[in-house]
Design a protein around this motif. Structure first.
Motif, short mmCIF file in Angstrom:
data_model
loop_
_atom_site.label_atom_id
_atom_site.label_comp_id
_atom_site.label_asym_id
_atom_site.label_seq_id
_atom_site.Cartn_x
_atom_site.Cartn_y
_atom_site.Cartn_z
N PRO A 4 -38.90 108.55 44.46
CA PRO A 4 -38.41 107.59 43.22
C PRO A 4 -39.46 106.28 43.69
CG PRO A 4 -36.63 108.39 44.16
CD PRO A 4 -37.67 108.99 45.10
N PRO A 5 -39.78 105.48 42.45
CA PRO A 5 -40.37 104.30 42.88
C PRO A 5 -39.57 103.27 43.84
CG PRO A 5 -40.16 104.65 40.45
CD PRO A 5 -39.51 105.67 41.40
N LEU A 6 -40.27 102.36 44.62
CA LEU A 6 -39.41 101.50 45.48
C LEU A 6 -38.78 100.47 44.38
CD1 LEU A 6 -42.05 101.10 48.45
CD2 LEU A 6 -40.02 102.21 48.31
N ALA A 7 -37.64 100.10 45.20
CA ALA A 7 -36.89 98.97 44.29
C ALA A 7 -37.64 97.49 44.82
CB ALA A 7 -35.61 98.77 44.84
N ALA A 8 -37.55 96.67 43.89
CA ALA A 8 -38.10 95.33 44.10
C ALA A 8 -38.04 94.68 45.34
CB ALA A 8 -38.15 94.50 42.98
N GLY A 9 -39.03 94.42 46.30
CA GLY A 9 -38.97 93.89 47.71
C GLY A 9 -38.72 94.78 48.55
N ALA A 10 -38.61 96.16 48.45
CA ALA A 10 -38.39 97.08 49.46
C ALA A 10 -39.54 97.41 50.16
CB ALA A 10 -37.75 98.49 48.84
N PRO A 11 -39.62 97.51 51.41
CA PRO A 11 -40.92 97.83 52.18
C PRO A 11 -41.28 99.19 52.08
CG PRO A 11 -38.96 97.93 53.78
CD PRO A 11 -38.44 97.62 52.14
N ALA A 12 -42.75 99.32 51.66
CA ALA A 12 -43.26 100.63 51.67
C ALA A 12 -43.11 101.51 53.01
CB ALA A 12 -44.68 100.35 51.09
N PRO A 13 -43.25 102.74 52.85
CA PRO A 13 -43.09 103.38 54.32
C PRO A 13 -44.68 103.47 54.80
CG PRO A 13 -42.45 104.96 52.27
CD PRO A 13 -43.04 103.44 51.51
N PRO A 14 -44.38 103.32 56.24
CA PRO A 14 -45.86 102.96 56.84
C PRO A 14 -46.79 104.39 56.55
CG PRO A 14 -44.07 103.56 58.37
CD PRO A 14 -43.23 103.37 57.03
N GLY A 15 -47.87 104.23 57.14
CA GLY A 15 -48.83 105.29 56.98
C GLY A 15 -48.53 106.44 57.98
N PRO A 16 -49.44 107.52 57.74
CA PRO A 16 -49.49 108.44 58.91
C PRO A 16 -49.11 107.98 60.33
CG PRO A 16 -50.99 109.10 57.30
CD PRO A 16 -50.47 107.72 57.02
N GLU A 17 -48.46 108.84 61.30
CA GLU A 17 -48.15 108.29 62.59
C GLU A 17 -48.76 109.46 63.26
OE1 GLU A 17 -46.23 105.79 64.23
OE2 GLU A 17 -46.48 104.57 62.33
N PRO A 18 -49.27 109.28 64.53
CA PRO A 18 -49.71 110.07 65.27
C PRO A 18 -48.71 110.70 65.98
CG PRO A 18 -50.84 107.93 65.79
CD PRO A 18 -49.93 107.74 64.96
#
Length: 138
Positions: A4-18
């Motif tokens: 679901p869309p992020l709530a206002a001000g919620a941090p986006a998940p980081p990109g892929p991790e090694p």
């Protein structure tokens, strides 16, 4: 299924991790185990190669949330066909995480998205499953 869309001000998940080198995951062999945070709490996760593809899940049985490996990184049964919970005997399909036998009922393992790129395995954090801080132990 998209998140679901992020709530206002919620941090986006980081990109892929090694995670590891592709060659570290041998077909139906020992899994790569690492620490993550689920809802801010430390837990372990694992990735294994099955039928040529990398599959990753939280190391938590759907029956009772306990770690499943019978030895570090060892999740598959003696025939190397199923993921087997060493505590309760719950049996899961490695390709889907779906319960196929035992006390896990209609449950399934919590998946973690992975990809292989340039000889490396990467995993994709989400809002709920994030990288553990460096030096933290699950």
């Amino acid at each position: 299924m998209a998140e679901p869309p992020l709530a206002a001000g919620a941090p986006a998940p980081p990109g892929p991790e090694p995670l590891c080198r592709s060659q570290d995951l041998v077909e139906r062999g020992r899994a790569w185990v690492w620490s993550v945070l689920q809802y801010g709490q430390p837990v372990r996760a694992f990735a294994l190669r099955f039928d040529g593809r990398v599959h990753a899940y939280l190391n938590r049985c759907a029956h009772v949330p306990t770690e499943m490996d019978w030895q570090p990184g060892e999740f598959l049964d003696s025939d190397r066909r199923w993921i087997l919970c060493s505590i309760h005997g719950a049996t899961y399909d490695p390709a889907s995480g779906r319960c196929v036998g035992g006390p896990c009922g209609r449950g399934r393992l919590t998946p973690i998205a992975t990809e292989e790129r340039d000889g490396a395995v990467l995993w994709q954090p989400t809002r709920d499953i994030r990288p553990a801080a460096a030096g933290s132990a699950a």
